[in-house]
Design an enzyme around this catalytic site. Structure first.
Site, PDB file in Angstrom:
ATOM      1  N   LYS A  67       0.857  -1.191   0.000  1.00 23.83           N
ATOM      2  CA  LYS A  67       0.000   0.000   0.000  1.00 23.83           C
ATOM      3  C   LYS A  67       0.889   1.235   0.000  1.00 23.83           C
ATOM      4  CE  LYS A  67      -1.903   2.947   2.231  1.00 23.83           C
ATOM      5  NZ  LYS A  67      -1.949   4.442   2.089  1.00 23.83           N
TER       6      LYS A  67
ATOM      7  N   GLY B 234       6.399   4.632   8.760  1.00 24.04           N
ATOM      8  CA  GLY B 234       5.526   5.799   8.877  1.00 24.04           C
ATOM      9  C   GLY B 234       5.586   6.396  10.258  1.00 24.04           C
ATOM     10  N   SER B 235       4.499   6.988  10.680  1.00 25.87           N
ATOM     11  CA  SER B 235       4.482   7.723  11.947  1.00 25.87           C
ATOM     12  C   SER B 235       4.445   6.780  13.145  1.00 25.87           C
ATOM     13  CB  SER B 235       3.274   8.656  12.003  1.00 25.87           C
ATOM     14  OG  SER B 235       2.084   7.919  12.208  1.00 25.87           O
TER      15      SER B 235
ATOM     16  N   GLY C 148       2.194   3.390  13.991  1.00 21.59           N
ATOM     17  CA  GLY C 148       2.940   2.188  14.350  1.00 21.59           C
ATOM     18  C   GLY C 148       2.448   1.561  15.640  1.00 21.59           C
TER      19      GLY C 148
ATOM     20  N   GLU D 246       9.305   0.747  11.242  1.00 24.26           N
ATOM     21  CA  GLU D 246      10.341   1.779  11.114  1.00 24.26           C
ATOM     22  C   GLU D 246       9.608   3.105  11.174  1.00 24.26           C
ATOM     23  OE1 GLU D 246      12.189   4.687   9.773  1.00 24.26           O
ATOM     24  OE2 GLU D 246      12.344   3.723   7.814  1.00 24.26           O
TER      25      GLU D 246
ATOM     26  N   GLU E 118       9.115  15.430  16.321  1.00 24.29           N
ATOM     27  CA  GLU E 118       9.595  15.282  14.944  1.00 24.29           C
ATOM     28  C   GLU E 118       8.879  16.305  14.056  1.00 24.29           C
ATOM     29  OE1 GLU E 118      10.572  11.680  11.879  1.00 24.29           O
ATOM     30  OE2 GLU E 118       8.597  11.656  12.819  1.00 24.29           O
TER      31      GLU E 118
ATOM     32  N   CYS F  39      13.083  10.317   8.142  1.00 27.05           N
ATOM     33  CA  CYS F  39      12.848   9.880   9.518  1.00 27.05           C
ATOM     34  C   CYS F  39      14.119   9.916  10.357  1.00 27.05           C
ATOM     35  CB  CYS F  39      12.236   8.485   9.530  1.00 27.05           C
ATOM     36  SG  CYS F  39      13.099   7.304   8.492  1.00 27.05           S
TER      37      CYS F  39
END
Length: 477
Positions: A183, A235-236, A240, A257, A388, A291
């Site tokens: 995706k 992703g975020s 996660g 990750e 972040e 990231c």
């Protein structure tokens, strides 16, 4: 100081072979999805690039069934040497279509063409080449005498490195004998769908790779599907955590990750000019949409003023603008939503008392752009030092002793990456051992190689991708 003027050097957008519509890729064919089509936008101009069909839960189920069928009948049984031939073929086709992919990536994502052309696409091809080499050698990877594939891998990737993240996920899964349902991010689906064209061109058996565009609901359906054996998410951190709660107790393998707030430490004996280049690359590469970006700069007090002066001069020379111009250093922010987030966090830095310096470079009238910004006099309690930002914003803190530097660097819930700048090899090894980070760079930053494992600790996720270690995530050992 002489200021050089650069004549525009635009790459032709025609090279991207942009189509008005794109369809999802299921069971070896491009088909219409049942979801509401999305319009993907060029962040540098705000123009609609193409309309993309999206998947529904029923489409996800169809894709997972196709992947299961391909795994049971063909791919999971195929000898590694035969799988390698297909993966090598994909790698070569990525190389052959490199220029097309690079231009399409810059149009859809907003990153400078120099980065798409020189980093993203070559590294994507390198991941396929590298993992193709492992396909018939898994028994010699140190992961047990007879490692077996897991089955169907559900993979969800972000918008900051769309093609590279697709290669990062798909290549090891295929090498280990798994099939894939991928995706891509809602705002950057185009290069993943062209990669699906390449996969079709490489004659990969139908169902081995499936690509389903859409929003978060499609990713959630992939992750929660009961017939998916392994989930890989980049992703975020918030998403996660949600995925980890969903999969807890299911016995399915998971790698995450997630976000980061990396520290880039400059000691007083560091080569400052070299360090400045590394700092700029660490935070302004890909507009800070990284990231593992070095978003916290920790400088030893005795050299802080000199370094900051050199840094401002260097950042002033960065050119912000058209991503397709080969002279552009900093491109467009990927979306209006992300631009608003960056603006809000930068404003909080000023409100909390940090000293803001923003490059005076001109910004285009249209598009989502944010000038490179450096905050000094930052304290660890400020939001810009804790959260972040995922944009071209650098927070500068100081330290007096090496122990203080390590303590400040580790004062974060994240743990993805770090950088160390010093001429003493012993200090590099000492600091690297004490840093709670998955990747530690010494006298460089943002260097990626498919042979090296990548991943984090704490709220930056768990598991490793890349290298021999990264194979384990896709094998039953």
């Amino acid at each position: 100081m002489t200021m050089w003027e650069y004549a525009p050097a635009p790459e032709s957008r025609d090279i991207a072979n942009l189509k008005p519509t794109y369809r999802m890729f299921v069971d070896g064919q491009f088909v219409e999805g049942g979801g509401e089509p999305l319009k993907t936008v060029n962040p540098a101009t705000e123009e609609v690039l193409a309309e993309v069909s999206t998947a529904t839960a029923a489409d996800v189920d169809r894709a997972v069934k196709a992947a299961r069928r391909a795994y049971d009948r063909v791919w999971g049984r195929m000898p590694g040497a035969e799988r390698a031939k297909y993966i090598f073929r994909i790698a070569r086709l990525v190389q052959e279509r490199a220029r097309e992919l690079a231009v399409l990536e810059s149009l859809d994502n907003g990153k400078p063409i120099r980065e798409s052309r020189d980093v993203d696409v070559p590294t994507a091809a390198a991941h396929f080449f590298y993992h193709a080499g492992w396909a018939d050698k898994l028994g010699h990877a140190g992961l047990g005498p007879d490692p077996r594939p897991l089955g169907v891998a559900g993979q969800v990737i972000p918008w900051n490195f769309p093609l590279l993240m697709a290669a990062w996920k798909i290549a090891p899964a295929l090498a280990c004998g798994n099939t894939v349902v991928l995706k891509p991010a809602e705002t950057t689906p185009l290069t993943a769908l062209v990669l699906a064209e390449i996969i079709q061109q490489a004659d990969l058996p139908p169902g081995v790779v499936n690509v389903l565009p859409g929003a978060g609901d499609v990713g959630a359906a992939v992750v929660s599907h009961p017939d998916v054996d392994k989930v890989a998410f980049t992703g975020s951190t918030d998403v996660g955590k949600t995925i980890q709660r969903q999969l807890a107790g299911t016995g399915r393998k998971l790698t995450l990750e997630l976000g980061g707030k990396a520290a880039n430490i400059v000691f007083d004996d560091a080569p400052l000019d070299q360090a400045v280049e590394g700092i700029v690359n660490g935070i302004f590469f890909n507009q800070g949409h990284v990231c593992c970006a070095g978003s916290r700069l920790l400088v030893q007090e005795s050299v802080a003023d000199e370094l900051l002066e050199k840094l401002r001069v260097r950042v002033s020379a960065l050119r912000v603008g058209d991503p397709l111009d080969k002279n552009t250093d900093v491109g467009a922010i990927n979306s209006r939503e992300q631009l608003v987030k960056i603006q809000e966090l930068a404003s909080s830095g000023e409100a909390e008392g940090a000293e803001r310096w923003t490059s005076s470079c001109p910004l285009p009238d249209k598009g989502f752009f944010f000038a490179p910004t450096v905050f000094s006099n930052v304290s660890q309690a400020m939001r810009i030092a804790r959260e972040e930002i995922f944009g071209p914003v650098l927070s500068v803190l100081t330290f007096r002793t090496p122990d203080e530097a390590v303590a400040k660097a580790n004062n974060t819930p994240y743990g993805l990456s770090a950088g160390i700048w010093t001429e003493k090899g012993s200090r590099i090894l000492w600091a690297a051992q004490k840093m709670r980070a998955g990747v530690v760079w010494a006298n460089t930053f943002n260097r990626f190689d498919p042979t090296a494992p990548f991943g984090g600790y704490q709220e930056s996720g768990f598991g490793r991708e890349g290298g021999r270690t990264g194979l384990e995530a896709y094998l039953d050992v």
